[in-house]
Every structure is written in structure tokens, then in C-alpha cells.
Enzyme design. Structure first.
Site, short mmCIF file in Angstrom:
data_model
loop_
_atom_site.label_atom_id
_atom_site.label_comp_id
_atom_site.label_asym_id
_atom_site.label_seq_id
_atom_site.Cartn_x
_atom_site.Cartn_y
_atom_site.Cartn_z
NE ARG A 1 8.60 5.82 7.15
CZ ARG A 1 7.47 5.41 7.75
NH1 ARG A 1 7.52 4.50 8.68
NH2 ARG A 1 6.31 5.90 7.39
NE ARG B 1 5.71 6.14 13.04
CZ ARG B 1 4.96 7.09 12.48
NH1 ARG B 1 3.70 7.22 12.82
NH2 ARG B 1 5.46 7.90 11.58
CB ILE B 2 5.72 0.93 8.13
CG1 ILE B 2 4.32 0.32 8.27
CG2 ILE B 2 6.52 0.25 7.01
CD1 ILE B 2 3.46 0.45 7.06
CG ASN C 1 5.53 -7.70 13.49
OD1 ASN C 1 5.31 -7.06 14.53
ND2 ASN C 1 4.63 -7.79 12.52
CG HIS D 1 -0.05 -10.00 11.57
ND1 HIS D 1 -0.23 -8.63 11.44
CD2 HIS D 1 -1.08 -10.57 10.92
CE1 HIS D 1 -1.33 -8.41 10.73
NE2 HIS D 1 -1.86 -9.57 10.40
CD GLU E 1 5.47 -8.32 0.03
OE1 GLU E 1 4.31 -8.65 -0.20
OE2 GLU E 1 6.46 -8.96 -0.40
#
Ligand code: GRF
Length: 207
Positions: free
Chosen positions: A67, A93-94, A109, A111, A148
Site C-alpha cells: 500500500r 482505496r483506504i 473526501n 461521502h 479513521e
């Protein structure tokens, strides 16, 4: 004020990327989308970038054996393009603490729910969960990315009603219209240096 260099990471359709790129090109925010990176071959976002004349790169996470190695390639591409603010727009992808530490409070981000409700779900699952839960309102959230998932400081939320007749598709479409507005507004405020982060709270400073 100098235009802020913006980079967008996407994996799919790319409608949020397009909303941001158009807003920048039309002078509706003091920023310039300098790079679109997609990690999925043939992603709609890559085609949209080409149509809009935004530099684009395909960087597949599959080319790398870790990663962090993938993320190092992302960081190199973003830095080479002069990117200050990284916008995740349907990026599947995290990101690890390594990537996040390279852009402290400089990664956003979007959501498609009113966080913290329905955090951690992806795509249509979010809208299916909202309908199953019987909520009367849903919406979208633009937030800074922290380690998180879906839990970083919230910048902007926009609300839509959930109708009795809604399917996940119809709710997603209603939310998407608000996503584009919310993302443009959050990036506009960032580019005007009007976002002040204090713990989990973001204050919008008046111009
Ligand atoms: C959006 O619903 C966004 O909230 C979520 O992924 C979707 C991406 O859509 N994270 P698009 O690729 O920007 O059209």
C-alpha cells in the site's frame, strides 16, 4: 491570492471530479485542478479529464507490492503537479497514515450520507442502508480525511428528503446533485483560506 493546486483521486464515474474541474475552470473557486489520478483502468473520470483538458494519470495499485509503495507513487505524482489540496472523489482505496501525514488537513473526501450516519459503507450500500433505516432525511458530507475512515472533521453537509417512493437509485441521484454543490463549496472555502480546523470541528471564517 495565488490559485491553490488541486489534485483529485478517483476510481469510477468521476462526476464529482468534473464538478470541481468545471468550477475551477470557470473561475468559481480560487484553485486549479492540476491532476486527476485514477487507479482503475477505463474509469469514467479519466475520460472526463481528457474531455476537460485536465492532466490525468492512471496509477494502478496492482502495480505495487505494498500500500505504501502505491501511495508513494501517488505522492510523487501529486507533488510533481504542484498539488496542495487532495480531493478524494469516489476513490475506492483506504489511505494509510503515511499518505495522510503527507497532506495534513489537506485531504478532503465526500461521502453520500449525513455522517456519522452510515459511515464505512460504500456506493449504493449507503443509500440502501438509509432507506432500510427509515430515515426521513439523508444527504452528503465533505470532510477532511483522518486515519479513521469517514470520521475526519466535517466541513459541509447538505440535506435531502428521503421519500416513501425512493429506491436506492433515486435517493442516490438526489444526493448526487447536492454532492457536487457541497464539494465545490468546501473547496472554494479552502482556497479562500477560510477553513479553520480545531480538533473534530471546522469553523468557516468569514471573508
Ligand atoms: C459519490 O457518491 C461519492 O459520494 C462517493 O462515491 C461516489 C462517486 O461518484 N464517495 P462520482 O465518481 O464522483 O460520480
Amino acid at each position: 491570492m495565488n490559485a491553490v493546486g488541486i489534485g483529485v483521486l478517483a476510481s469510477g464515474r468521476g462526476s464529482n471530479f468534473e464538478a470541481l474541474a468545471r468550477a475551477a475552470q470557470e473561475g468559481r473557486l480560487n484553485g486549479e485542478v492540476r491532476l486527476l489520478v485514477a487507479n482503475v483502468a477505463g474509469a469514467g473520470a479519466l475520460k472526463r479529464a481528457q474531455a476537460l483538458g485536465v492532466p490525468a494519470q492512471f496509477i494502478s495499485h496492482r502495480q505495487f507490492n505494498s500500500r505504501v509503495a502505491f501511495e508513494q507513487a501517488l505522492v510523487r505524482a501529486l507533488e510533481a503537479a504542484g498539488v496542495e489540496l487532495v480531493c478524494l472523489a469516489g476513490f475506492m482505496r483506504i489511505l494509510s497514515p503515511f499518505f495522510i501525514s503527507q497532506f495534513p488537513n489537506r485531504i478532503m473526501n465526500i461521502h453520500p450520507s449525513l455522517l456519522p450516519a452510515f459511515a464505512g459503507l460504500l456506493g449504493m450500500q449507503v443509500h440502501e442502508a438509509a432507506i432500510a433505516a427509515g430515515v426521513k432525511f439523508s444527504g452528503c458530507t465533505v470532510h477532511f480525511v483522518s486515519e479513521e475512515v469517514d470520521a475526519g472533521p466535517i466541513i459541509i453537509q447538505r440535506v435531502v428528503p428521503v421519500l416513501d417512493s425512493d429506491s436506492a437509485d433515486s435517493l442516490a441521484a438526489r444526493v448526487l446533485v447536492e454532492e457536487h454543490q457541497a464539494y465545490i463549496e468546501a473547496v472554494r472555502l479552502y482556497c479562500e483560506r477560510r477553513l479553520e480546523v480545531n480538533g473534530r470541528r471546522v469553523k468557516v471564517v468569514t471573508a
